[in-house]
Design an enzyme around this catalytic site. Sequence first.
Site, PDB file in Angstrom:
ATOM      1  N   HIS A  20      61.044 -26.011 -51.364  1.00  0.00           N
ATOM      2  CA  HIS A  20      60.802 -27.448 -51.203  1.00  0.00           C
ATOM      3  C   HIS A  20      61.571 -28.243 -52.235  1.00  0.00           C
ATOM      4  O   HIS A  20      61.965 -27.735 -53.293  1.00  0.00           O
ATOM      5  CB  HIS A  20      59.306 -27.777 -51.252  1.00  0.00           C
ATOM      6  CG  HIS A  20      58.759 -27.978 -52.626  1.00  0.00           C
ATOM      7  ND1 HIS A  20      58.106 -29.118 -52.986  1.00  0.00           N
ATOM      8  CD2 HIS A  20      58.778 -27.200 -53.711  1.00  0.00           C
ATOM      9  CE1 HIS A  20      57.740 -29.028 -54.262  1.00  0.00           C
ATOM     10  NE2 HIS A  20      58.130 -27.870 -54.715  1.00  0.00           N
ATOM     11  N   CYS A  72      60.407 -30.958 -59.211  1.00  0.00           N
ATOM     12  CA  CYS A  72      59.404 -29.908 -59.410  1.00  0.00           C
ATOM     13  C   CYS A  72      59.977 -28.833 -60.333  1.00  0.00           C
ATOM     14  O   CYS A  72      61.184 -28.600 -60.359  1.00  0.00           O
ATOM     15  CB  CYS A  72      59.036 -29.290 -58.054  1.00  0.00           C
ATOM     16  SG  CYS A  72      57.758 -28.020 -58.154  1.00  0.00           S
ATOM     17  N   GLN A 128      48.195 -29.044 -52.053  1.00  0.00           N
ATOM     18  CA  GLN A 128      47.596 -30.272 -51.545  1.00  0.00           C
ATOM     19  C   GLN A 128      47.602 -30.244 -50.014  1.00  0.00           C
ATOM     20  O   GLN A 128      48.533 -29.725 -49.397  1.00  0.00           O
ATOM     21  CB  GLN A 128      48.371 -31.480 -52.055  1.00  0.00           C
ATOM     22  CG  GLN A 128      48.273 -31.640 -53.555  1.00  0.00           C
ATOM     23  CD  GLN A 128      49.206 -32.716 -54.098  1.00  0.00           C
ATOM     24  OE1 GLN A 128      50.172 -33.101 -53.469  1.00  0.00           O
ATOM     25  NE2 GLN A 128      48.896 -33.185 -55.299  1.00  0.00           N
ATOM     26  N   SER A 141      51.701 -36.270 -55.464  1.00  0.00           N
ATOM     27  CA  SER A 141      52.755 -35.814 -56.375  1.00  0.00           C
ATOM     28  C   SER A 141      54.092 -36.481 -56.095  1.00  0.00           C
ATOM     29  O   SER A 141      54.948 -36.563 -56.972  1.00  0.00           O
ATOM     30  CB  SER A 141      52.944 -34.300 -56.262  1.00  0.00           C
ATOM     31  OG  SER A 141      51.760 -33.639 -56.612  1.00  0.00           O
ATOM     32  N   HIS A 176      58.055 -34.817 -50.323  1.00  0.00           N
ATOM     33  CA  HIS A 176      58.540 -33.438 -50.229  1.00  0.00           C
ATOM     34  C   HIS A 176      59.378 -33.246 -48.971  1.00  0.00           C
ATOM     35  O   HIS A 176      59.108 -33.841 -47.930  1.00  0.00           O
ATOM     36  CB  HIS A 176      57.371 -32.447 -50.123  1.00  0.00           C
ATOM     37  CG  HIS A 176      56.364 -32.565 -51.208  1.00  0.00           C
ATOM     38  ND1 HIS A 176      56.341 -31.750 -52.306  1.00  0.00           N
ATOM     39  CD2 HIS A 176      55.307 -33.419 -51.348  1.00  0.00           C
ATOM     40  CE1 HIS A 176      55.317 -32.079 -53.081  1.00  0.00           C
ATOM     41  NE2 HIS A 176      54.685 -33.082 -52.524  1.00  0.00           N
TER      42      HIS A 176
END
Length: 173
Positions: A60, A123, A141, A164, A167
Amino acid sequence: RSSSCSSSSSSSRHKNKKKRGRKRSRSRKRSRSRRKQKTRSWSSSSSSVEEVDSEVRVLHILRKHKDSTRPASLREPEITCSLADASDVLQKVREQLLPLSGEKDFSKLKKIFEGLAQRLSDCNSAQDGGDLGRFTRDKMQKPFTDAAFDLKVGELSKLVFTPSGVHLILRLK
């Protein structure tokens, strides 16, 4: 007398142990079948059982924005871009990768995705090309998990929004 009483009571104890043993084995069988049910779902169109993946492996790219849970990363100590800016970056990446998505041999897509993740992702997994390893449904999540489990192997996700950030996901397994 006492010997006959003790032998009859010991034989009744022995019978009770057998009964308890049967009950335990039944409950063990039930719990095993319950565990199996968690990884299976009934198809509504037919009476067959189809297997459901219990874990996936994905790459990701995460783009954080100023309203993210922690607007900082190794790539950028303080993130000031908006949600729209973060979405635009990943949408352009998605458009670039989409022609390669869904192929049986997605090794080229994987290689390009890993390079982009190393350059663009906020990330910590960026160092590993965005590889999060294998995970089960309860580890990430909910929007991210739902998107990852809905993808087919080699398929690229639409943009996924979580607290966050934004993505883009590529399913490997």
